[in-house]
Design an enzyme around this catalytic site. Structure first.
Site, PDB file in Angstrom:
ATOM      1  N   SER A  32      35.497 -45.708  17.316  1.00 53.85           N
ATOM      2  CA  SER A  32      36.884 -45.791  17.273  1.00 53.85           C
ATOM      3  C   SER A  32      37.513 -45.393  18.626  1.00 53.85           C
ATOM      4  O   SER A  32      36.646 -45.077  19.915  1.00 53.85           O
ATOM      5  CB  SER A  32      37.162 -44.419  16.582  1.00 53.85           C
ATOM      6  OG  SER A  32      36.492 -44.641  15.250  1.00 53.85           O
ATOM      7  N   GLY A 113      38.540 -50.443  20.595  1.00 51.12           N
ATOM      8  CA  GLY A 113      38.365 -49.619  19.368  1.00 51.12           C
ATOM      9  C   GLY A 113      39.243 -49.882  18.270  1.00 51.12           C
ATOM     10  O   GLY A 113      38.888 -49.804  17.084  1.00 51.12           O
ATOM     11  N   SER A 471      64.514 -85.738  -1.369  1.00 50.73           N
ATOM     12  CA  SER A 471      64.726 -86.725  -0.127  1.00 50.73           C
ATOM     13  C   SER A 471      64.738 -88.210  -0.722  1.00 50.73           C
ATOM     14  O   SER A 471      65.422 -89.171   0.093  1.00 50.73           O
ATOM     15  CB  SER A 471      63.606 -86.386   0.915  1.00 50.73           C
ATOM     16  OG  SER A 471      62.288 -86.806   0.290  1.00 50.73           O
ATOM     17  N   LYS A 473      61.886 -89.494  -2.065  1.00 49.98           N
ATOM     18  CA  LYS A 473      60.442 -90.182  -2.393  1.00 49.98           C
ATOM     19  C   LYS A 473      60.400 -91.091  -3.443  1.00 49.98           C
ATOM     20  O   LYS A 473      59.745 -92.079  -3.671  1.00 49.98           O
ATOM     21  CB  LYS A 473      59.369 -89.188  -2.256  1.00 49.98           C
ATOM     22  CG  LYS A 473      59.768 -88.283  -0.924  1.00 49.98           C
ATOM     23  CD  LYS A 473      58.322 -87.285  -0.888  1.00 49.98           C
ATOM     24  CE  LYS A 473      58.331 -86.166  -2.041  1.00 49.98           C
ATOM     25  NZ  LYS A 473      59.619 -85.464  -1.977  1.00 49.98           N
ATOM     26  N   SER A 541      54.134 -82.666   0.079  1.00 47.18           N
ATOM     27  CA  SER A 541      53.121 -82.443   1.106  1.00 47.18           C
ATOM     28  C   SER A 541      53.471 -81.879   2.634  1.00 47.18           C
ATOM     29  O   SER A 541      53.285 -82.880   3.587  1.00 47.18           O
ATOM     30  CB  SER A 541      52.256 -83.858   1.352  1.00 47.18           C
ATOM     31  OG  SER A 541      53.095 -84.864   1.590  1.00 47.18           O
TER      32      SER A 541
END
Lengths: 634, 300
Positions: A32, A113, A471, A473, A541
């Site tokens: 630690s 640590g 858009s 597509k 995508s």
């Protein structure tokens, strides 16, 4: 360097000879924050007389400015190197230190640590043979103690020293020491360490570091230095036989062909019969060539060049092995992975794997479970984050030679590289081959892809439409398919929305699900291409990596990326399905362009600017492209 | 079979690193500074690729203020081994008349060394450059990776170093970026001397004690290597038996008085000394974090 070795002054040549034959140990220190790691290393350097007067003067000077030890010199300042660390008093990166005694030379990895730097601790552990785990005697075994012990074990360290430090603050109470020792041994029972040695100490005052402490007369074991000087490390890796991962093909002229590499296990002699993994080709060793002449034999760790008696095809990435114990080979693995990046691991995404001197595309096909490094519990998960450890299945684009990590740290380890940033984002240890590669033989069908496509008078292609929601597509894809159909071509359209109603209805819209969504669609498109079809894929995508993955699955030239480029303002203004309004109102989470990223293609085959071009013109442009590139026979 | 000794392991590690660069990088170069560490690095390169020659050229950044003996040794070494040697000098610096005396050590080093190095790397488009630096030399070096990345502006980002595990090195970079590779990261000064002794590696004669004309300035002995050295009023160079623990620009390199004329005697003196090696280098004296700062700005 005021070594008090008398030989230096009296017989320097004898001294040098003695030095040349020293053995060697690499270890790391962990534990630690504030357990005193840097102080311990400063103490080892100081006690082995490796601190120069000017360095000590600088530290004494700095101790007055920023030291935390009052009147005593703050030895931690000897090792906390980076300016930021010295200001904050923490150790953020692994630092390497060097010291030697009359018996051994040491390389120390001083590791951080803080929890957020766990990956740096793994870095230090990967090359260490022994771990010193510090425990502050006042607090006993902490979460961090467990985490570091687990990682040391994961990386294959077999020797552990539990340094129970700051005993001076508890008057070297034997009861405290025994109770911490018992706690530690209990939880570490299943971590696979060969040896655990517990030592009570004070790094600040030097008790039981190099000299036995008068304050702990009850302690009968070795001092830390005695232990480090004498611990035996068995480096001959577990019974795997000779391994030479080929790093570089040495070809100065036509008369010489050698294979250069570092021996990962075993030994080799001239005349030895060898087998090359993964090709399975056999030969025998003609000679072992070094700058200082040919040698008869070479062992683990040596960087050599071997020549073989037969002209066989061997390249970088192959492993030359002992003929009776060849390395395994596979393209499907189960492995432990530790994630090193702030970018999460997504199953399905393609990364680059560097393993046994070669770089090949690799995909994590499944995250079986994660391991809680604090209590070693198995936990389910869809992704992995920085510093997390998980058990995964991996799929490689071709078979590689390997050994399980537990048998060999060199031939069983790998790193994962991000294709965009080139950063090292994950590291792994191979557990075993899934052997699917061996069992599932690809059916070699008599009617092949080109035969099917030829009958249709076309070449298969995947037209991959990517772009923001709304858009255009699907509109353009529809028009293209209609045109092709009218021309008598064989087509099929995979549409994002439609696929999500069936094949992918179990997937949501988190990043990990989006990656898997695209992976399945890519595989489907690949089958359709194999059927000879011209396939139109209309998917947002958003991530470059997944489109790249789809491209990589197909044959060269089959993947045609079409970027339907509509600026966000325009798509949002059109809002054909009313989705942007909902997303803005917070009713849809993880909406691309709003609160989830869209990574535009960098070099698409076709780019459509829908602001200036109509859908019909776009469709015309795409069909013309197919004609010009020879996809459509006339 | 016997386990490798400490020196054999260090040698094998360095060779592994060099082969990795040769196999994966497109245009590597070896920074050759003519000192003892460079001599060891070059020797390791000869071993790594034998019987091939090292598949990269040597690059020397010449500030025009190096000891004359260094230049002689450099040219002779390259010729003897049949290696390509590139020498680069910052011509702008030469035209401005930059020198260590009137510009001071910091500005001189920046212009003639740091800037010159960047110019040379850009000019030839090297994507990887070997350096002989060691982690035991200086505190910020102790935390630097063996494969240390530089942005297209040659900057080092100590907070964003790639994890470096086992002996697997990630050499992937984007266009314009480059890698500094330190194959001798894990060597110490004593290892270097032992190795020079064991392998009988040739080093410049300046490391051996000999009579040289020197003047004493601020407690440091500076050798008057040529007549460009301005002498203060009343300052007369004295012939003294001295040697050098490091080699660089002669006006910035302190000599130590010594009678050590053999390698064994030098090692003996080095082991018995009580001050660290870099003390002879004037450039490190400014402040404790100075090396880290210089490196972020592109110093090797």
């Amino acid at each position: 360097m005021s070594h008090h070795d008398e030989l230096i002054a009296t017989d320097i040549v004898a001294y040098l000879q003695a030095q040349e034959n020293k053995s060697f140990l690499r270890f790391l220190t962990c534990g630690s924050v504030d357990d005193g790691k840097s102080t311990l290393i400063g103490r080892l350097l100081y006690d082995s007389k490796l601190i120069y007067e000017d360095q000590l003067a600088a530290v004494e000077n700095d101790s007055k400015k920023s030291g935390t030890t009052g009147e005593k010199p703050d030895l931690a300042l000897l090792v906390d190197g980076l300016a930021a660390e010295r200001e904050q008093g923490i150790t953020i990166d692994v630092a390497y230190r060097f010291f030697s005694t009359d018996k051994r030379k040491f390389i120390v990895a001083d590791t951080p640590g803080h929890e957020q730097y766990t990956r740096n601790m793994a870095t230090g552990a990967s090359t260490a043979d022994l771990a010193i785990i510090l425990i502050d005697a006042r607090y006993g075994v902490q979460v961090q103690t467990k985490r570091h012990s687990y990682i040391a074990s994961l990386l294959g360290i077999k020797h552990v020293v539990v340094a129970i430090n700051k005993m001076d603050l508890l008057e070297f109470d034997q009861g405290v020491f025994s109770s911490i020792e018992n706690d530690y041994r209990a939880f570490a029972e299943n971590l696979g360490f060969e040896e655990i040695v517990c030592i009570p100490m004070s790094a600040l005052d030097g008790d039981n570091i190099t000299t036995r402490s008068e304050r702990s007369t009850w302690y009968e074991g070795k001092t830390l230095m005695e232990h480090l000087e004498t611990v035996e490390i068995n480096r001959s890796e577990a019974a795997s036989g000779f391994r030479l991962p080929v790093q570089w093909v040495n070809r100065p002229d036509l008369n010489f062909r050698g294979y250069s590499g570092t021996i990962a296990a075993g030994t080799v002699k001239s005349g030895d019969e060898v087998i090359v993994s993964p090709s399975g080709k056999r030969s025998s060793v003609k000679s072992i060539v070094t700058y200082n002449g040919e040698v008869e034999e070479a062992g683990e760790g040596a960087a050599i060049t071997v020549c073989l008696n037969d002209e066989i095809d061997i390249s970088r990435g192959d492993i030359i092995c002992d003929k009776d114990h060849p390395a395994e080979q596979s393209d499907q693995f189960a492995a432990h992975i530790m994630w090193m990046s702030e970018k999460k691991l997504f199953p399905g995404r393609q990364y680059l794997m560097k393993i046994n001197n070669q770089i090949i595309p690799a995909t994590v096909t499944a995250l079986k479970h994660k391991i809680n490094v604090n209590n070693f519990a198995q936990e389910p998960g869809k992704t992995m984050e920085l510093n997390e450890v998980g058990v995964c299945n991996l799929s490689l684009s071709k078979p590689v030679a390997f050994d399980p990590y537990k048998n060999n740290r060199h031939t069983g380890s790998f790193i994962l590289i991000d294709k965009q940033t080139n950063g090292t984002i994950g590291v792994g240890m191979l557990d075993f081959s899934l052997r699917r590669a061996a069992n599932v033989v690809w059916q070699d069908l008599e009617i092949g892809k080109s035969a099917r496509a030829g009958l249709k008078l076309q070449k298969p292609a995947v037209l991959w439409f990517t772009g923001l929601s709304g858009s255009g597509k699907s509109t353009i894809a529809n028009l293209v398919e209609k045109k092709l159909f009218d021309m008598g071509r064989h087509t099929y359209t995979l549409d994002g929305d439609n696929v999500r109603h069936g094949l992918n209805k179990d997937l949501g819209f988190k990043d990990a699900d989006r990656v898997e969504n695209i992976r399945r669609v890519s595989e489907t498109a690949k089958l359709m291409a194999d059927a000879g079809l011209i396939t139109l894929v209309s998917f947002i995508s958003p991530f470059r990596a997944e489109r790249q993955m789809a491209r990589a699955m197909l044959e060269e030239g089959e993947f045609i990326e079409i970027f339907v480029n509509t600026p966000l303002e325009v798509a949002e203004q059109r809002d054909v399905k009313g989705l942007y309004k909902k997303a803005r109102a917070g009713e849809i989470k993880n909406f691309t362009g709003i609160d989830s990223e869209y990574q535009a293609p960098q070099n698409p085959e076709i780019e459509i600017d829908t602001v200036t071009m109509s859908a019909a013109d776009a469709a015309e442009q795409i069909v013309t492209y197919l004609e010009e590139k020879g996809f459509l026979e006339s | 079979m016997k386990d490798l000794t400490h020196l054999e392991r260090l040698e094998a590690e360095s060779i592994h690193i060099m082969r990795e660069v040769a196999a994966e990088c497109e245009k590597p170069v070896m920074l050759y500074s003519v000192g003892k560490d460079s001599s060891v690095m070059l020797h390791l390169a000869l071993k790594a690729f034998y019987p091939s020659k090292p598949p990269f050229p040597l690059l020397h950044v010449d500030t025009t203020w190096k000891f004359r003996e260094m230049i002689r040794f450099r040219d002779e070494t390259a010729k003897k081994l049949g290696l390509e040697l590139l020498v680069h000098t910052n011509q702008e610096g030469v035209e401005q008349g930059v020198n260590p005396f009137t510009y001071g050590s910091a500005a001189h080093t920046d212009i003639m060394k740091t800037q010159a190095l960047k110019q040379a790397l850009d000019k030839y488009g090297f994507d990887a450059a070997f350096g002989g630096a060691r982690r035991d030399e200086e505190k910020s070096r102790a935390k630097e990776r063996i494969f240390s990345f530089r942005s297209a502006q040659h900057r080092w980002d100590p907070k964003n170093q790639r994890p470096e595990l086992w002996n697997i090195y990630n050499t992937k970079i984007s266009k314009g970026e480059s890698i500094r590779v330190f194959p001798m990261s894990n060597w110490t000064e004593l290892d270097i001397w032992q190795y020079i002794h064991k392998e009988q590696i040739e080093i410049p004669v300046l490391y051996f004690a000999a009579k040289h004309p020197v003047v004493e300035r601020d407690g440091t002995l500076i050798m008057v290597d040529d007549d460009r050295m301005p002498l203060n009023e009343g300052e007369v160079p004295q012939e003294k038996m001295v040697r050098f623990r490091t080699l660089g620009c002669y006006p910035l390199t302190g000599a130590v008085e010594s009678e050590a004329t053999t390698l064994e005697q030098i090692i003996q003196e080095t082991l018995l000394t009580t001050t660290s090696e870099r003390q002879g280098r004037v450039i490190d004296h400014d402040q404790s974090a100075s090396m880290e700062k210089k490196k972020q700005e592109g110093y090797f």
